[in-house]
Design a protein around this motif. Structure first.
Motif, PDB file in Angstrom:
ATOM      1  N   ASP A  14      -8.825   0.768  -2.997  1.00  0.00           N
ATOM      2  CA  ASP A  14     -10.232   0.698  -3.646  1.00  0.00           C
ATOM      3  C   ASP A  14      -9.839  -0.269  -4.646  1.00  0.00           C
ATOM      4  OD1 ASP A  14      -8.165   2.164  -4.585  1.00  0.00           O
ATOM      5  OD2 ASP A  14      -8.824   4.299  -4.242  1.00  0.00           O
ATOM      6  N   GLU A  15     -10.914   0.121  -5.857  1.00  0.00           N
ATOM      7  CA  GLU A  15     -10.222  -0.581  -7.015  1.00  0.00           C
ATOM      8  C   GLU A  15      -9.021  -0.390  -7.833  1.00  0.00           C
ATOM      9  OE1 GLU A  15     -12.509  -3.626  -8.086  1.00  0.00           O
ATOM     10  OE2 GLU A  15     -14.068  -2.269  -7.061  1.00  0.00           O
TER      11      GLU A  15
ATOM     12  N   PRO B  27      -2.827   0.718   2.357  1.00  0.00           N
ATOM     13  CA  PRO B  27      -2.266   1.419   1.372  1.00  0.00           C
ATOM     14  C   PRO B  27      -2.068   3.040   0.740  1.00  0.00           C
ATOM     15  CG  PRO B  27      -2.734  -0.280   0.337  1.00  0.00           C
ATOM     16  CD  PRO B  27      -3.723   0.134   1.684  1.00  0.00           C
ATOM     17  N   GLU B  28      -3.498   3.647   1.081  1.00  0.00           N
ATOM     18  CA  GLU B  28      -3.267   4.781   0.787  1.00  0.00           C
ATOM     19  C   GLU B  28      -5.173   5.530   1.556  1.00  0.00           C
ATOM     20  OE1 GLU B  28      -4.699   6.065  -3.051  1.00  0.00           O
ATOM     21  OE2 GLU B  28      -2.089   5.376  -4.076  1.00  0.00           O
TER      22      GLU B  28
ATOM     23  N   ARG C 200     -16.228  -6.866  -1.500  1.00  0.00           N
ATOM     24  CA  ARG C 200     -16.445  -5.229  -2.770  1.00  0.00           C
ATOM     25  C   ARG C 200     -17.767  -5.502  -1.644  1.00  0.00           C
ATOM     26  NH1 ARG C 200     -13.800  -8.184  -6.480  1.00  0.00           N
ATOM     27  NH2 ARG C 200     -12.401  -6.506  -7.706  1.00  0.00           N
ATOM     28  N   LEU C 201     -17.703  -4.216  -0.646  1.00  0.00           N
ATOM     29  CA  LEU C 201     -19.223  -3.724   0.147  1.00  0.00           C
ATOM     30  C   LEU C 201     -19.569  -2.586  -0.739  1.00  0.00           C
ATOM     31  CD1 LEU C 201     -17.014  -4.778   2.436  1.00  0.00           C
ATOM     32  CD2 LEU C 201     -17.765  -3.020   3.479  1.00  0.00           C
TER      33      LEU C 201
ATOM     34  N   VAL D 124      -9.224  -8.758   1.450  1.00  0.00           N
ATOM     35  CA  VAL D 124      -9.259  -7.339   0.687  1.00  0.00           C
ATOM     36  C   VAL D 124     -10.664  -6.270   0.973  1.00  0.00           C
ATOM     37  CG1 VAL D 124      -8.433  -5.938  -1.001  1.00  0.00           C
ATOM     38  CG2 VAL D 124      -7.488  -8.193   0.017  1.00  0.00           C
ATOM     39  N   ILE D 125     -11.053  -5.389   1.619  1.00  0.00           N
ATOM     40  CA  ILE D 125     -12.116  -4.223   1.962  1.00  0.00           C
ATOM     41  C   ILE D 125     -11.960  -3.469   1.030  1.00  0.00           C
ATOM     42  CG2 ILE D 125     -13.445  -3.264   3.189  1.00  0.00           C
ATOM     43  CD1 ILE D 125     -12.500  -5.672   4.530  1.00  0.00           C
ATOM     44  N   ILE D 126     -12.908  -3.631  -0.147  1.00  0.00           N
ATOM     45  CA  ILE D 126     -13.009  -2.814  -0.973  1.00  0.00           C
ATOM     46  C   ILE D 126     -14.608  -1.829  -1.309  1.00  0.00           C
ATOM     47  CG2 ILE D 126     -13.288  -2.004  -3.739  1.00  0.00           C
ATOM     48  CD1 ILE D 126     -11.183  -4.740  -4.103  1.00  0.00           C
ATOM     49  N   LYS D 127     -14.717  -0.337  -0.891  1.00  0.00           N
ATOM     50  CA  LYS D 127     -15.655   0.406  -0.639  1.00  0.00           C
ATOM     51  C   LYS D 127     -15.868   1.216  -2.089  1.00  0.00           C
ATOM     52  CE  LYS D 127     -14.191   0.883   4.146  1.00  0.00           C
ATOM     53  NZ  LYS D 127     -14.366   2.229   5.342  1.00  0.00           N
ATOM     54  N   ARG D 128     -17.599   0.673  -1.936  1.00  0.00           N
ATOM     55  CA  ARG D 128     -17.884   1.497  -3.764  1.00  0.00           C
ATOM     56  C   ARG D 128     -19.352   2.022  -2.961  1.00  0.00           C
ATOM     57  NH1 ARG D 128     -17.650  -3.044  -8.099  1.00  0.00           N
ATOM     58  NH2 ARG D 128     -17.831  -1.024  -9.542  1.00  0.00           N
TER      59      ARG D 128
END
Length: 397
Positions: free
Chosen positions: A40-41, A128-129, A100-101, A64-68
Motif C-alpha cells: 500500500d502507499e 510485505p504486509e 497504482r490501481l 509494485v502493486i499499490i491498491k487504492r
C-alpha cells in the motif's frame, strides 16, 4: 530515467519500458525474474528499497502493486491505472514499475500484471504486509513459482503460522523462516562436531516472535526431543540450548550481532549472527525458487500445539505428536457383531428327533422342546452307565 503515466494501460507501460531502456543505453533485457510486490502507499517505500538492494544480486523487473480502493462510492466505482516507470539510477540493475490501481481495478491486479511479466522467467510474489490467508489460491499467487509472506508483520504471528501450515503449498515461504537460516546452520555444524545423544532443547527470544516458534518446531521435528520456549528481552532470537548427555551446547546472542557458541570440552568461540535487513532476506529467498521442504516440515509439525508448548517427546519412530491408539477398521467393525450375535441353536440328534412329538403351531413347538429336553437327559444317562461288556469278571451265563 523516470516516466510518469496517468490513466494508462499495460501496453503503454511496456512501450515506456522499451523507451527507457534505449534512453539508458541498455536495450537488451538482462533480468532473470519478475518480482511482484503487493503493498500500500504507507509501506511501498521500504519494500521497494529492499527490492532494489536485492536486485543488485538478482536483476529483476520489479512490479509494485499499490491498491487504492477509494473512500467514496464514486471512487470505488471508477477504474483507473497510474504508473511510474523507473530504469537505471537508484533502481539498481533492473526495472521498476509502480502501478497504482484505483477503484474497481484494485480487485483485478492479476489482469494488469500479466502483460508486464518477463517472458520465460520465473515470477515471485511478495506480500510485505496483509498477505492472503491462502497465498497459493490468490490470483496473483497463482502466477508465481515463489510466494513470500512475513508472519512477523501480522497482528498475531503465532496464529498466522497456523494459517501458513493449513494453507501450505509448494513454493510458499515466510521471512520468519528466512531469519533463522544462520542459526540453523551454526547449530547443524555444532552437532556435526559433537556426537552425543540430545535429550532436550530450549529456545529463548522475545515475545510474539514467529522465528522463535519456527526454530523450536524445526528442532522438535528434526531431533525428536521436547523443546521448551522461554521469553527474553530480545532483540529477536537470543539463545538456543541443546541438552546432551555430555553437557549443554549453547548458542547465545545477547546483543543482536555477535553470538557465543559454547560446547562441552571445547573453548568458547564467537560467531557473527547479526540481525539481517529485509533486503538480505529477500536476496536469500531469490537464490532458490524450488519448494522449501525443510520449511514445510517445520511449519506443519505441531504448529497448533504452540500455545501449550512443545513439551511432548516424540515416540520412537513416530512423528512427535502423541495420538491415542485406535483399533483397526476391521476389528472395530467386528467388535459390535461379536457382542450382539446370538449363539447358534444346536441341531437335535437322531434320538431327539425320534422322540420329538409331531405337530405344528405353538403347542407342538413347546412339546417338541420338552421332548428334546427329556431325550437329552436319557441320552446323558446312557452315556454315564458303566460298560459291562468291558468287565472281565462278568458272568457269561
Amino acid at each position: 530515467m523516470n516516466i510518469d503515466l496517468t490513466d494508462t494501460t499495460s501496453g503503454r507501460i511496456n512501450s515506456a519500458l522499451v523507451k527507457a531502456r534505449r534512453a539508458s543505453g541498455i536495450p537488451a533485457v538482462g533480468m532473470v525474474l519478475t518480482l511482484v510486490i503487493v503493498t500500500d502507499e504507507g509501506n511501498h517505500y521500504d519494500a521497494l528499497k529492499a527490492a532494489s538492494e536485492a536486485s543488485k544480486e538478482h536483476p529483476a523487473r520489479t512490479l509494485v502493486i499499490i491498491k487504492r480502493h477509494g473512500r467514496s462510492p464514486r471512487d470505488r466505482a471508477m477504474a483507473r491505472l497510474d504508473a511510474e516507470v523507473r530504469v537505471g539510477g537508484d533502481t539498481g540493475t533492473g526495472e521498476t514499475v509502480l502501478l497504482r490501481l484505483h477503484g474497481e481495478l484494485a480487485h483485478h491486479a492479476h489482469s494488469v500484471v500479466l502483460p508486464l511479466l518477463l517472458p520465460d522467467a520465473p515470477v515471485v510474489v511478495w506480500w510485505p504486509e496483509d498477505a492472503p490467508d491462502n497465498p497459493s489460491q490468490d490470483l496473483l499467487g497463482q502466477l508465481a513459482a515463489r510466494r513470500i509472506t512475513d508472519a512477523a508483520a501480522t497482528e498475531d504471528p503465532v496464529e498466522n503460522l497456523g494459517l501458513r501450515a493449513d494453507s501450505y503449498s509448494p513454493g510458499d515461504t515466510d521471512l520468519a523462516w528466512t531469519r533463522i537460516t544462520p542459526w540453523r546452520s551454526v547449530l547443524a555444524a555444532a552437532l556435526d562436531q559433537r556426537h552425543s545423544r540430545i535429550t532436550g532443547a530450549t529456545v529463548e527470544g522475545e515475545a510474539y516472535n514467529p522465528s522463535n516458534e519456527l526454530l523450536a518446531l524445526w528442532l522438535a521435528e528434526r531431533l525428536g526431543v521436547p523443546v521448551e520456549r522461554k521469553v527474553s528481552e530480545g532483540p529477536g532470537l537470543t539463545a538456543v540450548r541443546l541438552h546432551t548427555e555430555d553437557g549443554e551446547i549453547c548458542l547465545d546472542r545477547a546483543d543482536g550481532s555477535l553470538a557465543k557458541l559454547a560446547m562441552p570440552g571445547q573453548p568458547d568461540r564467537h560467531v557473527a549472527l547479526h540481525r539481517r535487513s529485509t533486503s538480505e532476506l529477500i536476496a536469500e529467498e531469490l537464490r532458490r525458487l524450488d519448494p522449501d521442504e525443510a520449511y514445510a516440515a517445520a511449519v506443519k509439525f505441531g504448529v497448533h500445539r504452540l500455545s501449550k508448548g512443545l513439551t511432548e517427546e516424540r515416540p520412537h519412530g513416530g512423528d512427535g505428536v502423541g495420538t491415542a491408539e485406535t483399533p483397526e477398521p476391521a476389528q472395530a467393525a467386528q467388535a459390535p457383531e461379536a457382542a450382539q450375535a446370538p449363539e447358534p441353536a444346536r441341531a437335535p440328534g437322531p434320538e431327539e428327533a425320534e422322540e420329538a412329538p409331531e405337530g405344528a403351531g405353538g403347542a407342538g413347538a413347546a412339546g417338541s422342546r420338552t421332548a428334546r429336553g427329556t431325550s437329552a437327559k436319557k441320552a446323558a444317562g446312557r452315556r454315564q452307565a458303566p460298560d459291562r461288556s468291558a468287565n472281565p469278571k462278568r458272568s457269561t451265563k
